[in-house]
Design an enzyme around this catalytic site. Sequence first.
Site, PDB file in Angstrom:
ATOM      1  N   GLU A 163      10.155   1.016  10.436  1.00  0.00           N
ATOM      2  CA  GLU A 163      11.147   2.083  10.222  1.00  0.00           C
ATOM      3  C   GLU A 163      10.396   3.383  10.442  1.00  0.00           C
ATOM      4  O   GLU A 163       9.591   3.785   9.615  1.00  0.00           O
ATOM      5  CB  GLU A 163      11.692   2.048   8.793  1.00  0.00           C
ATOM      6  N   LYS A 215       0.852  -1.190   0.000  1.00  0.00           N
ATOM      7  CA  LYS A 215       0.000   0.000   0.000  1.00  0.00           C
ATOM      8  C   LYS A 215       0.889   1.243   0.000  1.00  0.00           C
ATOM      9  O   LYS A 215       1.564   1.536   0.973  1.00  0.00           O
ATOM     10  CB  LYS A 215      -0.912   0.036   1.225  1.00  0.00           C
ATOM     11  N   GLU A 272      10.539  15.975  15.342  1.00  0.00           N
ATOM     12  CA  GLU A 272      10.990  16.013  13.952  1.00  0.00           C
ATOM     13  C   GLU A 272      10.137  17.021  13.169  1.00  0.00           C
ATOM     14  O   GLU A 272       8.932  17.121  13.401  1.00  0.00           O
ATOM     15  CB  GLU A 272      10.859  14.581  13.441  1.00  0.00           C
ATOM     16  N   CYS A 330      13.860  10.807   6.344  1.00  0.00           N
ATOM     17  CA  CYS A 330      13.725  10.283   7.708  1.00  0.00           C
ATOM     18  C   CYS A 330      15.004  10.424   8.519  1.00  0.00           C
ATOM     19  O   CYS A 330      14.960  10.602   9.717  1.00  0.00           O
ATOM     20  CB  CYS A 330      13.279   8.836   7.669  1.00  0.00           C
TER      21      CYS A 330
HETATM   22  P1  TAP Z   1       2.458   8.009   8.120  1.00  0.00           P
HETATM   23  O1  TAP Z   1       1.400   9.011   8.303  1.00  0.00           O
HETATM   24  O2  TAP Z   1       2.852   7.172   9.244  1.00  0.00           O
HETATM   25  O3  TAP Z   1       2.018   7.107   6.879  1.00  0.00           O
HETATM   26  C1  TAP Z   1       2.799   6.053   6.378  1.00  0.00           C
HETATM   27  C2  TAP Z   1       1.920   5.077   5.670  1.00  0.00           C
HETATM   28  O4  TAP Z   1       1.065   4.436   6.623  1.00  0.00           O
HETATM   29  C3  TAP Z   1       1.011   5.696   4.638  1.00  0.00           C
HETATM   30  O5  TAP Z   1       0.907   4.828   3.539  1.00  0.00           O
HETATM   31  C4  TAP Z   1      -0.300   5.788   5.393  1.00  0.00           C
HETATM   32  O6  TAP Z   1      -1.447   5.842   4.576  1.00  0.00           O
HETATM   33  C5  TAP Z   1      -0.274   4.497   6.165  1.00  0.00           C
HETATM   34  N1  TAP Z   1      -1.200   4.439   7.306  1.00  0.00           N
HETATM   35  C6  TAP Z   1      -1.783   5.461   7.971  1.00  0.00           C
HETATM   36  N2  TAP Z   1      -2.586   4.969   8.968  1.00  0.00           N
HETATM   37  C7  TAP Z   1      -2.504   3.623   8.921  1.00  0.00           C
HETATM   38  C8  TAP Z   1      -3.077   2.563   9.674  1.00  0.00           C
HETATM   39  N3  TAP Z   1      -3.912   2.781  10.689  1.00  0.00           N
HETATM   40  N4  TAP Z   1      -2.768   1.288   9.347  1.00  0.00           N
HETATM   41  C9  TAP Z   1      -1.912   1.034   8.331  1.00  0.00           C
HETATM   42  N5  TAP Z   1      -1.346   1.994   7.574  1.00  0.00           N
HETATM   43  C10 TAP Z   1      -1.621   3.282   7.866  1.00  0.00           C
HETATM   44  O7  TAP Z   1       3.822   8.667   7.638  1.00  0.00           O
HETATM   45  P2  TAP Z   1       4.022   9.705   6.483  1.00  0.00           P
HETATM   46  O8  TAP Z   1       3.401  10.989   6.951  1.00  0.00           O
HETATM   47  O9  TAP Z   1       3.593   9.145   5.179  1.00  0.00           O
HETATM   48  O10 TAP Z   1       5.601   9.808   6.423  1.00  0.00           O
HETATM   49  C11 TAP Z   1       6.302  10.638   7.248  1.00  0.00           C
HETATM   50  C12 TAP Z   1       6.910   9.865   8.395  1.00  0.00           C
HETATM   51  O11 TAP Z   1       7.591   8.697   7.940  1.00  0.00           O
HETATM   52  C13 TAP Z   1       7.958  10.644   9.134  1.00  0.00           C
HETATM   53  O12 TAP Z   1       7.733  10.559  10.521  1.00  0.00           O
HETATM   54  C14 TAP Z   1       9.265   9.997   8.780  1.00  0.00           C
HETATM   55  O13 TAP Z   1      10.272  10.111   9.726  1.00  0.00           O
HETATM   56  C15 TAP Z   1       8.860   8.588   8.555  1.00  0.00           C
HETATM   57  N6  TAP Z   1       9.789   7.943   7.649  1.00  0.00           N
HETATM   58  C16 TAP Z   1      10.646   7.053   8.194  1.00  0.00           C
HETATM   59  C17 TAP Z   1      11.550   6.420   7.386  1.00  0.00           C
HETATM   60  C18 TAP Z   1      12.473   5.444   8.005  1.00  0.00           C
HETATM   61  S1  TAP Z   1      13.307   4.522   7.039  1.00  0.00           S
HETATM   62  N7  TAP Z   1      12.579   5.315   9.274  1.00  0.00           N
HETATM   63  C19 TAP Z   1      11.577   6.673   6.020  1.00  0.00           C
HETATM   64  C20 TAP Z   1      10.689   7.580   5.497  1.00  0.00           C
HETATM   65  C21 TAP Z   1       9.776   8.210   6.335  1.00  0.00           C
HETATM   66  P3  TAP Z   1      -2.043   7.260   4.059  1.00  0.00           P
HETATM   67  O14 TAP Z   1      -1.458   7.422   2.736  1.00  0.00           O
HETATM   68  O15 TAP Z   1      -3.493   7.122   4.052  1.00  0.00           O
HETATM   69  O16 TAP Z   1      -1.589   8.315   5.034  1.00  0.00           O
END
Ligand code: TAP
Length: 414
Positions: free
Chosen positions: A184, A109, A316, A218
């Site tokens: 992650e 997804k 962050e 990240c």
């Molecule tokens: P999230 O809001 O956590 O979303 C990540 C993914 O999870 C999206 O596809 C999201 O779908 C999905 N999701 C949301 N609620 C869910 C649930 N209840 N069950 C299953 N999946 C669900 O993160 P983001 O805003 O996309 O990304 C930013 C964050 O990612 C930052 O905190 C960053 O640090 C972290 N990040 C970490 C890394 C590593 S390697 N540690 C790398 C990149 C990013 P939707 O599209 O509907 O929101």
Amino acid sequence: MFRLADLMEAHKEELATIESLDSGAVYTLALKTHIGMSIDSFRYFAGWCDKIHGQTIPINHARPNRNLTLTIREPIGVCGIVTPWNYPLMMLAWKMSACLAAGNTVILKPAQVTPLTSLKFCELVARAGFPPGVVNVLPGPGAAVGQSIAEHPEVRKLGFTGSTPVGRTIMAACSANVKKCSLELGGKSPLIVFADCEFAKAVKMACNGVFFNKGENCIAAGRLFVEASIHDRFVEAVKVEIAKMRIGDPLDRATDHGPQNHRAHLDKLLEYCQRGVSEGAKLVCGGRRVAGLRGFFMEPTLFTGVQDHMHIAQEESFGPVMIISDFPDGDIDGVLSRANATEYGLASGVFTRDIYKALRVSERIHAGTVFVNTYNKTDVAAPFGGFKQSGFGKDLGEEALNEYLKTKTVTMEF
Ligand code: TAP
């Protein structure tokens, strides 16, 4: 998988253009990193497919008979992968390449706001000749589609990259059927700059550590600690670097800094900066939307005088916001305890010419990655993942295969 990597290579300009339009990443970076490293991942893990094997283990014999134990590394079965929006194709590739090399099938997804490269990727998967059903991409809202994958009893493993709060929700959903998961999550990675560093390199790398991919990274250096005697000179040099950054159309090959990923994210970043100002940090430059440009452009931002208790020191931003605090000259213990005073533990960095100091910091810092005299230097062969509430489990390198394999122990008597 090799064929797929070749097809991705042949379509890399198209993939980079789609990624740039969808995520706001500047085209040149999308080509090199978002797409380039995705191709490298598939090639690297394709090379592992025929090198996954168990062990022969000498065990105690059930006398007078003899015994032999061997282990078999087996695929887990159907795996789920849920990815974020900052590196849409690269996050897909890091996880999916290890997952497929280990012999699993996958349902992915992508983030709602950036599904396009994963859909183009499906076309290449079909053309590469993968059997139908091996790779499945299912876009949709996380709360419905992601949650269903996490809860599904026949999905035996879930690989997730995203925020720490959603990571907790996913872990809870996986617990319902004791699903293996790897997370992650977010970071607030400290970068320590000692006065004995190679100054010009440290300034350039620190800017790269913060502003790379407009801060939507990240492992971004979330907090800089600069030794007091070079602090003011360092701040001036960063200002010069910021002034040089060309902000604009991400498809323009000359652009350094593109728009933030989506409106809600930009709004959150502006609020974050407001909070920094209201808590008393010094806003040296930026903190606003770029005037006169259509799109979600944010000025590269620099805060100094940041105190440890402030929100911007602890949380962050995930945007182009550099946060600098100074520390007294020679106070290695003090700066280490401040750098470690966070629930995150994804990455970290240190700049110094003193190898003893660099190694002491590397040993004592609580983070899954330590960069010494460099930053953002990830590689498909090097394991990547966090400590503490930045999650567990590794992407990349040989270790990533363990996330998508299970070990069967076979014991024989003869
Ligand atoms: P999230 O809001 O956590 O979303 C990540 C993914 O999870 C999206 O596809 C999201 O779908 C999905 N999701 C949301 N609620 C869910 C649930 N209840 N069950 C299953 N999946 C669900 O993160 P983001 O805003 O996309 O990304 C930013 C964050 O990612 C930052 O905190 C960053 O640090 C972290 N990040 C970490 C890394 C590593 S390697 N540690 C790398 C990149 C990013 P939707 O599209 O509907 O929101």
